[in-house]
Each structure stands twice: as structure tokens, then as C-alpha cells.
Design an enzyme around this catalytic site. Structure first.
Site, PDB file in Angstrom:
ATOM      1  N   GLY A 119     122.469 -66.133  66.847  1.00  8.10           N
ATOM      2  CA  GLY A 119     122.097 -65.161  67.870  1.00  8.10           C
ATOM      3  C   GLY A 119     120.598 -64.936  67.934  1.00  8.10           C
ATOM      4  N   ASP A 120     119.936 -64.988  66.788  1.00 10.11           N
ATOM      5  CA  ASP A 120     118.477 -64.883  66.742  1.00 10.11           C
ATOM      6  C   ASP A 120     117.812 -66.188  67.142  1.00 10.11           C
ATOM      7  OD1 ASP A 120     117.818 -62.196  65.751  1.00 10.11           O
ATOM      8  OD2 ASP A 120     118.895 -62.783  63.952  1.00 10.11           O
ATOM      9  N   LEU A 121     118.257 -67.282  66.540  1.00 10.96           N
ATOM     10  CA  LEU A 121     117.558 -68.556  66.703  1.00 10.96           C
ATOM     11  C   LEU A 121     117.669 -69.092  68.124  1.00 10.96           C
ATOM     12  CD1 LEU A 121     118.655 -70.181  63.332  1.00 10.96           C
ATOM     13  CD2 LEU A 121     116.453 -69.142  63.858  1.00 10.96           C
TER      14      LEU A 121
END
Length: 415
Positions: free
Chosen positions: A174-176
Site C-alpha cells: 500500500g505504501d510502495l
């Protein structure tokens, strides 16, 4: 020189998604200045440390996604520091922040304020549920982490074994993924600026990114009305596209076309299975066919399975990161890069840049900075141009100490 070496990027991000976005830009040559609150990005103090030595400047997490950047410590609640920040905005091409919506407005540093001061500025925001400027929702004041958006966007629901609970990805996807999409948006906005001279607001939402990544489940539900479930390592509409047991590990086999199926059944000595060469027939009989293939693979080692199948159908071993370090492929692709930790004799290996270009270099240009390491270069000199990152990173590699570390606490403006 890197393809983005003429860009000055103000990086107000912390933790993972935002720093990964600006890391991608730095790997392509951008001059990225990490503006940190008093005490710095708290990820500096996050393990693992080299041999658990917490006396080091930072751990592997911070080094990995903040390599090749400069550092300046500013308290945006302080009037003088805010003026210093605005002087940097005047010189910047890009600003990236990942605070909750409304945080920068509390410092009178909104996109509109900064755009009026620097009309060419590309202002990029990474938020859990987006910014009201591009579409208001009731969720935009909620704090969001990778786990939250994986759960809410339906990622966990389709990940894991069929009889197990929903499972998150083993990495912070979700971040990357959001960080990577934000970098794409920034480059697109810069291209628009080249033609018009105008900057703009770039909004990349973690939730939006996860819905986009789950594109298959969106059209499946739209067309069938059925909620896709968990398929483990198999594929809902392709077979074999799965993991199979060997006597000493597991292998994956992806023989999805009719000719690949013919090659597979011939290689395992079951030519009568050519009757199942059409994908629809295989799907109808997938459980029996999975058992049949598993019976063959489980009687052989991973190496023996690969010796038979690797040249005739797409096949691979299920490996660990230790195997990745040992196999030589990542080395030859410059995907394992050693960086020194300033002020120590230690090094850490980080993942290299997956973006390769033939005319301009990519990859880590130096270690992550010490907190506030570049204050003198950025604020105390007479030169109004953005500093050359590579020259200052050479100094960082030699362990130059920061000139100001008087901050205390985490200093997270969002709080």
C-alpha cells in the site's frame, strides 16, 4: 549525470510511501532535500541496526528509502524556520508531503499559498484517502497505514489460502505502490509544466492505489456480481498457474497455453493428459489435475523438477531473500547495492533501482543523510541555486557531522 539532475525536490515525507517516491526521483538524479521535523523522521530510530548497534546514525529501514538525499531539520511552527522553508520553496521544482489533509494549511503553507509564491511548483500529496481538492470523502481525516488501506480496499480479502483468514501482503504494498504512482504523477506534471510553465497539485491516495492494483476484482465483480475469494497460490481463471510441492521445497509452474500444457504433460510422462489442453477443460478438472501434477513433483527435489521442466514450461523455485543474495542475478542487475553508514565503518546492502536507462545512470547516489547535515550548504551560503547533491553526498560518505541537532521529540506536524 542522472536524467533528473536539474530538479530540486523538497521532501517533507516520512515513514515509507513518501520516502519511496522521492527515493525513486533521487535514484534518477534529482536533488532531493529531506526536510525533517525536530528530532527527525522517527524511522531513523527503527531497527534493524548493524549487528543491533543502536548507536549508529540510523537503521537499515531509513537507509534503504532515504539514500541519496540531503537533510535539513526545520520546525514549521517556528516563524524563522518557516521563512527558511519558504526560501527553499522559491528554488524548488517539486514538493512532496504525506501529512493528513489540512496539516500544511495549519502552517499557512497550503498548496494555494505556495503556488502563488512559486507558480511552477509541482506540489504532490500522498494521503490515505486522498485530498479534498480532487474529491472529498468522509475518510480524509483518518490516519492511514499500509495495513488499513490493504484491508479497506479489498486486498486482504483476496490474499491467502481459501480456508484461512484474509491476509496482508508480506511487504508494504500500500505504501510502495502508492509511492511509485506518485512519482509517475510528478513526472507527468513536470512534463505539463514544460509546455505551460504552470505547476499543479498532484494527489495520490493509498486507498485509490490499492483499488487500482485490484483491477481484476473490480471488473470481475462488475460482470458477475460475485465477490472474488482467496485462491492461495493459484489463479482463479488459469491452470496450472500455481505452486507445487517438491521433496525439499516448492516450485511454481505456469503452463497456461495449450502448447505449454502439451510440453508439461509430455515432460512428466503423462501424454494422455493432452485431452485437457483447453484452458476451460483444465479449470473444470483443476483439483484432480493439481493432485496429479503434485504427485509427480513431490517425488522429486526442486532441482530435479527444474532439470525436467525449466526448458519446456515456465517454472521456478520458491526462494528466500538469502537465495536472491546468492544467485548472482540481482548482482548482475545492480539490484544489491552496498552503502556506508556515515560516521561508522559499517555498510548495509539495499535494493537497487529497478529503473534502468541506456543514456543516463540510475541507482543510489550515496547513503542516507545524518539529521540536519546540510544546513550550512542550504541556508548559510550566498549561492541561491539549489546545491549539487552529488558533491554534498561525497561529504556525507566521509561522515561529516550535522551542524544543528537541537530538536527534541518526534515533532510530527500531523499530531
Amino acid at each position: 549525470m542522472g536524467s533528473l539532475d536539474d530538479l530540486a525536490v523538497l521532501d517533507l515525507t516520512r515513514v515509507l510511501g513518501g520516502p519511496y517516491c522521492t527515493m525513486l526521483l533521487a535514484d534518477m538524479g534529482a536533488n532531493v532535500l529531506k526536510v525533517e521535523p525536530p528530532g527527525g523522521d522517527w524511522v531513523r530510530r527503527t531497527p534493524p541496526f548493524h549487528h543491533d548497534d543502536e548507536s549508529e546514525a540510523y537503521g537499515g529501514y531509513f537507509q534503504s528509502v532515504n539514500r541519496g538525499k540531503l537533510s535539513l531539520e526545520l520546525d514549521l511552527t517556528d516563524e524563522d524556520d518557516r521563512e527558511d522553508f519558504l526560501s527553499l520553496v522559491d528554488r524548488a521544482d517539486v514538493l512532496v508531503e504525506n501529512y493528513r489533509a489540512g496539516t500544511m494549511e495549519r502552517f499557512d503553507l497550503s498548496y494555494e499559498t505556495l503556488h502563488e509564491r512559486n507558480p511552477g511548483l509541482v506540489y504532490a500529496a500522498i494521503r490515505g484517502f486522498g485530498d479534498p481538492r480532487t474529491g472529498a470523502t468522509s475518510q480524509q481525516q483518518r490516519p492511514a497505514y499500509d495495513l488499513i488501506v490493504q484491508a479497506m480496499a479489498g486486498v486482504m480479502q483476496i490474499n491467502g489460502q481459501p480456508d484461512d483468514p484474509p491476509t496482508k501482503f508480506g511487504i508494504g504494498i500500500g505504501d510502495l505502490f502508492t509511492g511509485a504512482l506518485s512519482a509517475v504523477g510528478i513526472l507527468s506534471a513536470l512534463h505539463h509544466r514544460e509546455r505551460t510553465g504552470e505547476g499543479q497539485f498532484v494527489d495520490t491516495s493509498m486507498y485509490d492505489a490499492m483499488v487500482s492494483m485490484c483491477e481484476r476484482t473490480v471488473y470481475q465483480y462488475s460482470m458477475t456480481g460475485e465477490v472474488p475469494g482467496r485462491n492461495g497460490n493459484s489463479h482463479p481463471i488459469l491452470f496450472p498457474y500455481d505452486a507445487f510441492p517438491a521433496s525439499d521445497g516448492q516450485v511454481v509452474i505456469a503452463a497456461i497455453g495449450p502448447s505449454q500444457w502439451d510440453n508439461l504433460v509430455e515432460a512428466i510422462g503423462r501424454p494422455e493428459l493432452t485431452a485437457f489442453r483447453e484452458q476451460s477443460v483444465r479449470l473444470e478438472n483443476r483439483e484432480w489435475l493439481r493432485e496429479t501434477i503434485s504427485d509427480w513433483t513431490s517425488e522429486r527435489t526442486v532441482e530435479e523438477v527444474l532439470d525436467v521442466l525449466e526448458t519446456v514450461v515456465p517454472t521456478a523455485p520458491v526462494r528466500t531473500v538469502a537465495d536472491v543474495f546468492a544467485d548472482g542475478i540481482a548482482d548482475s542487475r545492480e539490484m544489491l547495492v552496498e552503502l556506508g553508514i556515515p560516521g561508522t565503518d559499517n555498510q548495509v546492502t539495499v535494493a537497487g533501482s529497478p529503473i534502468k536507462m541506456t543514456a543516463t545512470p540510475t541507482g543510489p547516489t550515496g547513503p542516507a543523510p545524518l539529521l540536519d547535515q546540510h544546513r550550512g550548504d542550504l541556508l548559510d551560503g550566498d549561492d541561491d541555486s539549489w546545491p549539487e547533491t552529488t558533491e554534498l553526498l561525497d561529504e556525507a560518505a566521509n561522515g561529516r557531522v550535522p551542524t544543528r541537532t537541537d530538536g527534541s521529540g518526534d515533532g510530527d506536524p500531523e499530531e
